[in-house]
Design an enzyme around this catalytic site. Structure first.
Site, PDB file in Angstrom:
ATOM      1  N   CYS A  51       1.829   5.835  -8.098  1.00 22.66           N
ATOM      2  CA  CYS A  51       2.373   6.129  -6.771  1.00 22.66           C
ATOM      3  C   CYS A  51       3.566   5.208  -6.482  1.00 22.66           C
ATOM      4  O   CYS A  51       3.623   4.069  -6.949  1.00 22.66           O
ATOM      5  CB  CYS A  51       1.291   5.932  -5.710  1.00 22.66           C
ATOM      6  SG  CYS A  51       1.839   6.382  -4.038  1.00 22.66           S
ATOM      7  N   ASP A 103       4.134   3.763  -3.825  1.00 20.85           N
ATOM      8  CA  ASP A 103       3.707   2.739  -2.860  1.00 20.85           C
ATOM      9  C   ASP A 103       4.125   1.330  -3.307  1.00 20.85           C
ATOM     10  O   ASP A 103       3.853   0.931  -4.445  1.00 20.85           O
ATOM     11  CB  ASP A 103       2.181   2.818  -2.708  1.00 20.85           C
ATOM     12  CG  ASP A 103       1.675   2.034  -1.511  1.00 20.85           C
ATOM     13  OD1 ASP A 103       1.943   0.811  -1.440  1.00 20.85           O
ATOM     14  OD2 ASP A 103       1.012   2.632  -0.647  1.00 20.85           O
ATOM     15  N   ARG A 145       3.002  -1.439  -2.753  1.00 18.38           N
ATOM     16  CA  ARG A 145       1.925  -2.398  -3.003  1.00 18.38           C
ATOM     17  C   ARG A 145       1.304  -2.248  -4.391  1.00 18.38           C
ATOM     18  O   ARG A 145       0.371  -2.971  -4.732  1.00 18.38           O
ATOM     19  CB  ARG A 145       0.834  -2.234  -1.933  1.00 18.38           C
ATOM     20  CG  ARG A 145       1.330  -2.487  -0.521  1.00 18.38           C
ATOM     21  CD  ARG A 145       0.338  -1.981   0.505  1.00 18.38           C
ATOM     22  NE  ARG A 145       0.187  -0.525   0.442  1.00 18.38           N
ATOM     23  CZ  ARG A 145      -0.653   0.187   1.195  1.00 18.38           C
ATOM     24  NH1 ARG A 145      -1.426  -0.431   2.060  1.00 18.38           N
ATOM     25  NH2 ARG A 145      -0.725   1.496   1.082  1.00 18.38           N
ATOM     26  N   HIS A 164      -4.298   5.084  -6.134  1.00 19.11           N
ATOM     27  CA  HIS A 164      -4.763   3.881  -5.426  1.00 19.11           C
ATOM     28  C   HIS A 164      -5.437   4.280  -4.117  1.00 19.11           C
ATOM     29  O   HIS A 164      -5.034   5.262  -3.474  1.00 19.11           O
ATOM     30  CB  HIS A 164      -3.603   2.911  -5.156  1.00 19.11           C
ATOM     31  CG  HIS A 164      -2.582   3.426  -4.200  1.00 19.11           C
ATOM     32  ND1 HIS A 164      -2.513   3.029  -2.885  1.00 19.11           N
ATOM     33  CD2 HIS A 164      -1.598   4.346  -4.351  1.00 19.11           C
ATOM     34  CE1 HIS A 164      -1.525   3.666  -2.285  1.00 19.11           C
ATOM     35  NE2 HIS A 164      -0.946   4.470  -3.142  1.00 19.11           N
ATOM     36  N   CYS A 186      -3.998   5.483  -0.145  1.00 26.73           N
ATOM     37  CA  CYS A 186      -2.730   6.137  -0.489  1.00 26.73           C
ATOM     38  C   CYS A 186      -2.263   6.994   0.689  1.00 26.73           C
ATOM     39  O   CYS A 186      -2.959   7.919   1.120  1.00 26.73           O
ATOM     40  CB  CYS A 186      -2.909   7.006  -1.735  1.00 26.73           C
ATOM     41  SG  CYS A 186      -1.385   7.836  -2.244  1.00 26.73           S
TER      42      CYS A 186
HETATM   43 CO    CO Z   1       0.131   6.177  -2.654  1.00 23.35          CO
END
Ligand code: CO
Length: 218
Positions: free
Chosen positions: A42, A44, A46, A98, A101
């Site tokens: 992803c 993302d 993080r 994750h 998400c």
């Molecule tokens: Co995500």
């Protein structure tokens, strides 16, 4: 100090630290890449691929998009898989989702998200395929977590279905495919231990997939 300055300062320090450990680090880095892993994760912020796997530059080929989707009409991810398998000859393809998400969460809600609507529809399709299992879970929280996992499983199957992976596996026994989930709450990477044989048996005739152990877990 503005945002950019901070980053360029960081870059200088990073160069120094790499050279301190290995003075030829960048000489070797510039030569070639020969990663064993393709990581599809992803976007993302993080979930930084190299960092959570503890891998150095050159050790993992990375593709990231919202909610780690492998869509067979997406020229981007399909090109990445093609290049990783045909040219880099990676041994492992990992789809890593994750918990928490935002993409998966958004797909569970009925909101207009503009251009994201057709993208997230792929996750709604995953939900539809596994509606019975998901609807049996009593809490929204549990459904959310399970959908993150099931989405990874379905995206792994999408990887397996690609022509490059099928052809390469028949020829060499690689790449092997694995589905992982990263838990933001404690930093842990979890291998979903997907039983691909069982899942592929259910769909093999539909997609005309190759035989046994196509995708044995790594
Ligand atoms: Co995500």
């Amino acid at each position: 100090m503005n945002d950019y300055q901070r980053i360029f300062e960081n870059n200088k320090k990073w160069i120094a630290s790499k050279k301190e450990k290995d003075k030829d680090f960048f000489v070797k880095l510039a030569r070639d890449q020969n990663p064993d892993f393709l990581y599809i994760g992803c976007s993302d912020s993080r979930v930084p691929a190299n960092e959570i796997m503890g891998l150095e530059p050159g050790e993992v080929f990375v593709h990231r998009n919202i909610a780690n989707l492998v869509v067979n009409t997406d020229l981007n991810v399909m090109s990445v898989i093609y290049y990783a398998v045909e040219n880099l000859k990676v041994k492992h393809i990992i789809v890593c989702g994750h918990y928490n998400c935002g993409g998966v969460k958004a797909a569970m809600e009925s909101k207009d998200l503009g251009i994201l609507n057709p993208w997230l529809r792929n996750i709604r399709d995953v939900y539809r395929l596994h509606k019975d299992e998901l609807d049996r879970l009593s809490s929204e929280h549990d459904r959310y977590r399970r959908l993150v996992e099931i989405n990874v499983i379905e995206q792994c199957l999408n990887v397996v279905k690609t022509a490059e992976v099928q052809k390469s596996f028949l020829r060499t026994g690689y790449p092997k495919v694995a589905g992982w989930v990263f838990d933001l709450a404690n930093g842990e990477l979890i291998d979903l231990q997907i039983n691909f044989e069982k899942r592929l048996d259910e769909i093999r005739s539909i997609y005309n997939l190759v035989g046994e152990s196509t995708t044995v877990n790594s």
